[in-house]
Design an enzyme around this catalytic site. Structure first.
Site: not given
Length: 486
Positions: A85, A171, A178, A247, A257
């Protein structure tokens, strides 16, 4: 001022946790992405005002914003973790831009959430600047990616190995869903949630799948195709993600990411920069294999939706996954052909490419410089690219084959222009990124950050005044490891 339409927050409560960003002592704007803000229909003057900076830093929750931390699981370096998470990110909400595109706005470095697992949920200045710079560079290179709307200082310090300036990045993504989001519910046997999530992804990202005879198979097919194209794009510019955990794989086909990411200097498929990738699982050349492995994990979660009979569902998944390899090869080899100045891919071209890539590894040739200087060779100027080789005769022998292959009627000047349009002159070279971070962290000097952003906004253009940014690192400048920042 801001018009939110938060479709993810309308999903059941088990998909996320409501959470407010942490309080920051003195949030201050480092950089606002004017172009992206304008595309999103946001008011630039307001965003730079005290009220706007309050919104960007999560200190003021705008009307209609419903801040949440998303739940997901994931395979981290091959090991499954059933609950991860958003441990340091808060989704502030979704905005529909004037072009009709829905975008998430997420504050990363927002503080602890229910998913923080003992972490502080904060971000240091260095990783924030790296993500802003590299994600914007990737966008300019034409690679599908999340974007950076703003970078901010928080006004306090956070502890990593030492005390560092605290920062946050706002962002923007088409979503933050995901492979690990699907895995979260699959691990709990929650098929209803998987179906809800799949329907949400179809509606948001792949609406054509809704009209397909088998919509969930169509969804899987389209995610596989998007990821194959994305990873091919990474390889074509020498990008190494560094943490291709499930993830960290977006079902929207965006690069997401940016942690210990880096761009390869000397061409070598075994190149690894991430300090936590001790066994090279996510090395440059392994990225296609890992992408398919991650997509297999996604297919596993969708089995209950693919067919009522388990064997039939497995057959469906395997058939879908078998398309990854051909799709990747088509995108990768097609891209390499364009980098070499070829209009199409013929049977002998794979060997032509393989031969020069092996020679580049043996001669420690810089990946980006090779292809950019090869553009000059398209007009007969061989010495710049030839001089990159320890043994130039290896290039000479290959160049004979290459020129024999260039049999079409395209004029040399036109071929060079076409090659320069796909072979960047500039990438975010690791040693330059580290020097930029050091200037900002140690001296509060954001000049190199601004200069690199300006440079990398036009990566395919020759920019003589900034030509030094194209040079590879000297031996004492080489970056051997990059770090996540958590």
């Amino acid at each position: 001022m801001l018009s939110f339409d938060n479709s993810y927050a309308r999903l059941p409560a088990r998909f996320y946790e409501p959470v407010l960003p942490a309080r920051f002592p003195a949030p201050a704007l480092i950089r606002l992405n004017h172009q992206l803000a304008s595309e999103m229909g946001l008011d630039l003057d307001w965003l730079q005002s005290p009220a706007g900076i309050g919104f960007l830093s999560g200190q003021h929750i705008a009307e209609g914003s419903e801040p949440v931390a998303l739940a997901y699981a994931g395979h981290q370096f091959g090991n499954f973790v059933p609950q991860l998470g958003d441990g340091r990110a808060v989704l502030l909400g979704e905005i529909i831009a004037p072009d009709g595109q829905r975008r998430d706005i997420q504050l990363k470095g927002a503080g602890r959430t229910p998913f923080s697992r003992g972490g502080d949920g904060r971000a240091a200045l260095g990783p924030v600047l790296r993500e802003y710079l590299v994600s914007e560079a990737m966008a300019a290179l034409g690679i599908s990616t999340t974007r950076a709307l703003a970078a901010l200082l928080t006004g306090d310090s956070i502890r990593r190995e030492t005390m560092l300036p605290g920062a946050a990045i706002l962002r923007v993504a088409s979503s933050h869903i995901r492979v690990g989001t699907f895995q979260f519910f699959a691990a709990r046997g929650d098929v209803d949630a998987i179906r809800l999530l799949a329907d949400h992804v179809i509606a948001r990202h792949y609406p054509a799948a809704a009209g397909a005879q088998r919509p969930y198979r169509a969804l899987l097919d389209q995610v596989i195709a998007a990821q194959a194209d994305l990873v091919a794009g990474w390889l074509l510019v020498g990008f190494i993600h560094g943490v291709m955990n499930t993830d960290n794989m977006s079902v929207a086909g965006e690069t997401i990411d940016y942690g210990p990411c880096a761009f390869m200097d000397i061409y070598d498929p075994a190149t690894v920069f991430s300090s936590i990738d001790e066994n090279g699982r996510y090395a440059y050349g392994n990225q296609p294999t890992i992408a398919q492995w991650n997509l297999t994990r996604l297919a596993e979660t969708l089995l209950p939706l693919l067919a009522e009979d388990e064997d039939a569902a497995i057959d469906e998944a395997q058939e879908a996954l078998a398309a990854f390899g051909p799709r990747f090869e088509q995108a990768y080899h097609g891209g390499l052909a364009r980098k070499l100045g070829l209009d199409d891919v013929l049977p002998g071209d794979v060997d032509l490419v393989s031969t020069i890539l092996k020679a580049m590894t043996a001669n420690q040739v810089d990946f980006t410089l090779f292809f950019r200087k090869l553009c000059l060779a398209a007009e007969g100027e061989d010495e710049p690219v030839r001089s990159l080789f320890i043994d130039p005769t290896m290039f000479d022998a290959w160049a004979v084959r290459w020129r024999e292959r260039l049999t079409d009627a395209q004029r040399p000047a036109a071929r060079r222009a076409a090659m320069e349009a796909v072979n960047p002159a500039f990438i975010p070279r690791n040693h330059r990124v580290e020097a930029m971070i050091r200037a900002a962290v140690d001296d509060q000097d954001f000049g190199p950050f601004e200069e690199m952003l300006e440079l990398l906004a036009r990566p395919y253009d020759d920019q003589p005044a900034l030509a030094h940014y194209a040079q590879p690192p000297r031996p004492n400048e080489r970056v051997m490891a990059t770090y996540c920042g958590t």
